[in-house]
Scaffold this motif. Structure first.
Motif, PDB file in Angstrom:
ATOM      1  N   SER A 182      -9.547 -11.026   9.205  1.00  0.00           N
ATOM      2  CA  SER A 182      -8.548 -10.013   9.547  1.00  0.00           C
ATOM      3  C   SER A 182      -7.180 -10.360   8.948  1.00  0.00           C
ATOM      4  CB  SER A 182      -8.433  -9.857  11.056  1.00  0.00           C
ATOM      5  OG  SER A 182      -7.983 -11.052  11.643  1.00  0.00           O
ATOM      6  N   GLU A 183      -6.872 -11.657   8.870  1.00  0.00           N
ATOM      7  CA  GLU A 183      -5.608 -12.072   8.259  1.00  0.00           C
ATOM      8  C   GLU A 183      -5.607 -11.737   6.771  1.00  0.00           C
ATOM      9  OE1 GLU A 183      -3.204 -16.212   7.393  1.00  0.00           O
ATOM     10  OE2 GLU A 183      -4.512 -16.105   9.145  1.00  0.00           O
ATOM     11  N   GLU A 184      -6.712 -12.002   6.105  1.00  0.00           N
ATOM     12  CA  GLU A 184      -6.814 -11.685   4.679  1.00  0.00           C
ATOM     13  C   GLU A 184      -6.752 -10.171   4.464  1.00  0.00           C
ATOM     14  OE1 GLU A 184      -6.897 -13.733   2.059  1.00  0.00           O
ATOM     15  OE2 GLU A 184      -6.567 -15.361   3.475  1.00  0.00           O
ATOM     16  N   LYS A 185      -7.405  -9.425   5.338  1.00  0.00           N
ATOM     17  CA  LYS A 185      -7.391  -7.962   5.232  1.00  0.00           C
ATOM     18  C   LYS A 185      -5.983  -7.431   5.428  1.00  0.00           C
ATOM     19  CE  LYS A 185      -9.761  -3.884   6.988  1.00  0.00           C
ATOM     20  NZ  LYS A 185      -8.649  -3.030   7.213  1.00  0.00           N
ATOM     21  N   ARG A 186      -5.256  -8.014   6.377  1.00  0.00           N
ATOM     22  CA  ARG A 186      -3.886  -7.590   6.640  1.00  0.00           C
ATOM     23  C   ARG A 186      -2.996  -7.852   5.421  1.00  0.00           C
ATOM     24  NH1 ARG A 186      -2.213 -10.314  11.636  1.00  0.00           N
ATOM     25  NH2 ARG A 186      -2.137 -12.048  10.211  1.00  0.00           N
ATOM     26  N   LYS A 187      -3.192  -8.998   4.767  1.00  0.00           N
ATOM     27  CA  LYS A 187      -2.411  -9.301   3.565  1.00  0.00           C
ATOM     28  C   LYS A 187      -2.722  -8.307   2.450  1.00  0.00           C
ATOM     29  CE  LYS A 187      -1.797 -14.249   4.281  1.00  0.00           C
ATOM     30  NZ  LYS A 187      -2.130 -15.588   3.787  1.00  0.00           N
ATOM     31  N   MET A 188      -4.001  -7.969   2.300  1.00  0.00           N
ATOM     32  CA  MET A 188      -4.388  -7.017   1.262  1.00  0.00           C
ATOM     33  C   MET A 188      -3.817  -5.634   1.558  1.00  0.00           C
ATOM     34  SD  MET A 188      -5.926  -8.745  -0.964  1.00  0.00           S
ATOM     35  CE  MET A 188      -6.674  -7.506  -1.972  1.00  0.00           C
ATOM     36  N   ASP A 189      -3.834  -5.239   2.836  1.00  0.00           N
ATOM     37  CA  ASP A 189      -3.261  -3.953   3.224  1.00  0.00           C
ATOM     38  C   ASP A 189      -1.762  -3.923   2.951  1.00  0.00           C
ATOM     39  OD1 ASP A 189      -5.731  -3.066   4.037  1.00  0.00           O
ATOM     40  OD2 ASP A 189      -5.359  -3.428   6.179  1.00  0.00           O
ATOM     41  N   SER A 222      -1.238  -3.450  -0.746  1.00  0.00           N
ATOM     42  CA  SER A 222      -1.499  -2.075  -1.183  1.00  0.00           C
ATOM     43  C   SER A 222      -0.367  -1.157  -0.727  1.00  0.00           C
ATOM     44  CB  SER A 222      -2.845  -1.586  -0.664  1.00  0.00           C
ATOM     45  OG  SER A 222      -2.817  -1.448   0.729  1.00  0.00           O
ATOM     46  N   ASP A 223       0.191  -1.409   0.450  1.00  0.00           N
ATOM     47  CA  ASP A 223       1.342  -0.622   0.910  1.00  0.00           C
ATOM     48  C   ASP A 223       2.534  -0.805  -0.017  1.00  0.00           C
ATOM     49  OD1 ASP A 223      -0.133   0.285   3.046  1.00  0.00           O
ATOM     50  OD2 ASP A 223       0.790  -1.077   4.509  1.00  0.00           O
ATOM     51  N   ILE A 224       2.765  -2.034  -0.425  1.00  0.00           N
ATOM     52  CA  ILE A 224       3.877  -2.313  -1.349  1.00  0.00           C
ATOM     53  C   ILE A 224       3.647  -1.591  -2.671  1.00  0.00           C
ATOM     54  CG2 ILE A 224       4.979  -4.121  -2.721  1.00  0.00           C
ATOM     55  CD1 ILE A 224       4.577  -5.968  -0.290  1.00  0.00           C
ATOM     56  N   ARG A 225       2.415  -1.639  -3.168  1.00  0.00           N
ATOM     57  CA  ARG A 225       2.105  -0.948  -4.428  1.00  0.00           C
ATOM     58  C   ARG A 225       2.335   0.558  -4.296  1.00  0.00           C
ATOM     59  NH1 ARG A 225      -2.612  -4.525  -4.375  1.00  0.00           N
ATOM     60  NH2 ARG A 225      -2.124  -6.284  -5.718  1.00  0.00           N
ATOM     61  N   ASP A 226       1.941   1.123  -3.151  1.00  0.00           N
ATOM     62  CA  ASP A 226       2.139   2.555  -2.931  1.00  0.00           C
ATOM     63  C   ASP A 226       3.620   2.908  -2.945  1.00  0.00           C
ATOM     64  OD1 ASP A 226      -0.578   2.916  -2.716  1.00  0.00           O
ATOM     65  OD2 ASP A 226      -0.572   2.923  -0.501  1.00  0.00           O
ATOM     66  N   VAL A 227       4.436   2.100  -2.292  1.00  0.00           N
ATOM     67  CA  VAL A 227       5.877   2.358  -2.255  1.00  0.00           C
ATOM     68  C   VAL A 227       6.471   2.263  -3.648  1.00  0.00           C
ATOM     69  CG1 VAL A 227       8.076   1.446  -1.417  1.00  0.00           C
ATOM     70  CG2 VAL A 227       6.146   1.665   0.141  1.00  0.00           C
ATOM     71  N   ILE A 228       6.065   1.256  -4.409  1.00  0.00           N
ATOM     72  CA  ILE A 228       6.582   1.101  -5.774  1.00  0.00           C
ATOM     73  C   ILE A 228       6.192   2.292  -6.627  1.00  0.00           C
ATOM     74  CG2 ILE A 228       6.375  -0.271  -7.895  1.00  0.00           C
ATOM     75  CD1 ILE A 228       6.230  -2.750  -6.085  1.00  0.00           C
ATOM     76  N   SER A 229       4.970   2.770  -6.484  1.00  0.00           N
ATOM     77  CA  SER A 229       4.548   3.925  -7.270  1.00  0.00           C
ATOM     78  C   SER A 229       5.322   5.179  -6.867  1.00  0.00           C
ATOM     79  CB  SER A 229       3.039   4.149  -7.145  1.00  0.00           C
ATOM     80  OG  SER A 229       2.699   4.499  -5.828  1.00  0.00           O
ATOM     81  N   GLN A 230       5.618   5.329  -5.576  1.00  0.00           N
ATOM     82  CA  GLN A 230       6.426   6.470  -5.138  1.00  0.00           C
ATOM     83  C   GLN A 230       7.832   6.400  -5.717  1.00  0.00           C
ATOM     84  OE1 GLN A 230       6.339   6.505  -0.888  1.00  0.00           O
ATOM     85  NE2 GLN A 230       4.202   7.183  -0.764  1.00  0.00           N
ATOM     86  N   ILE A 231       8.397   5.212  -5.761  1.00  0.00           N
ATOM     87  CA  ILE A 231       9.733   5.038  -6.335  1.00  0.00           C
ATOM     88  C   ILE A 231       9.712   5.391  -7.813  1.00  0.00           C
ATOM     89  CG2 ILE A 231      11.483   3.325  -6.957  1.00  0.00           C
ATOM     90  CD1 ILE A 231      10.829   1.941  -4.279  1.00  0.00           C
ATOM     91  N   ASP A 232       8.664   4.959  -8.527  1.00  0.00           N
ATOM     92  CA  ASP A 232       8.557   5.279  -9.944  1.00  0.00           C
ATOM     93  C   ASP A 232       8.429   6.787 -10.164  1.00  0.00           C
ATOM     94  OD1 ASP A 232       8.774   2.647 -10.746  1.00  0.00           O
ATOM     95  OD2 ASP A 232       6.595   2.316 -10.820  1.00  0.00           O
TER      96      ASP A 232
END
Length: 97
Positions: free
Chosen positions: A72-79, A82-92
């Motif tokens: 669950s800790e690894e899954k949380r880090k991956m989530d 992915s959230d950070i990537r989504d935000v960066i793509s929205q900014i772009d």
């Protein structure tokens, strides 16, 4: 309602009062100088002697410490990544508009 603490130079105080009077959303109160005590979050620290530290270290040597890594800790880090990537793509996307 929010509260703010503001300090104004003596030679600008009259201007500040006039300015605040013109705002219908502001109420202010002139107070004499006051002092707020500083809060030190580490005020509850404990001072130990070297003997106490050595005794505590000996007690701790018998214990085995293991790193607990769950899926669950690894899954949380991956989530989070992915959230950070989504935000960066929205900014772009916003920049490209």
């Amino acid at each position: 309602m929010k509260n703010f603490k503001v300090q104004v130079d003596n030679h600008q105080a009259e201007f500040f009062k006039q300015l605040m009077d013109r705002f219908d959303f502001v109420t202010y109160e002139e107070v004499d100088g006051f002092h707020e005590p500083r809060v030190y979050p580490a005020a509850d620290f404990e001072i130990r002697s070297e003997k106490d530290r050595a005794a505590q270290a000996k007690e701790g040597m018998g214990k085995v410490r293991t790193k607990v890594s769950t899926d669950s800790e690894e899954k949380r880090k991956m989530d989070a990544m992915s959230d950070i990537r989504d935000v960066i793509s929205q900014i772009d996307r916003m920049r490209s508009r």
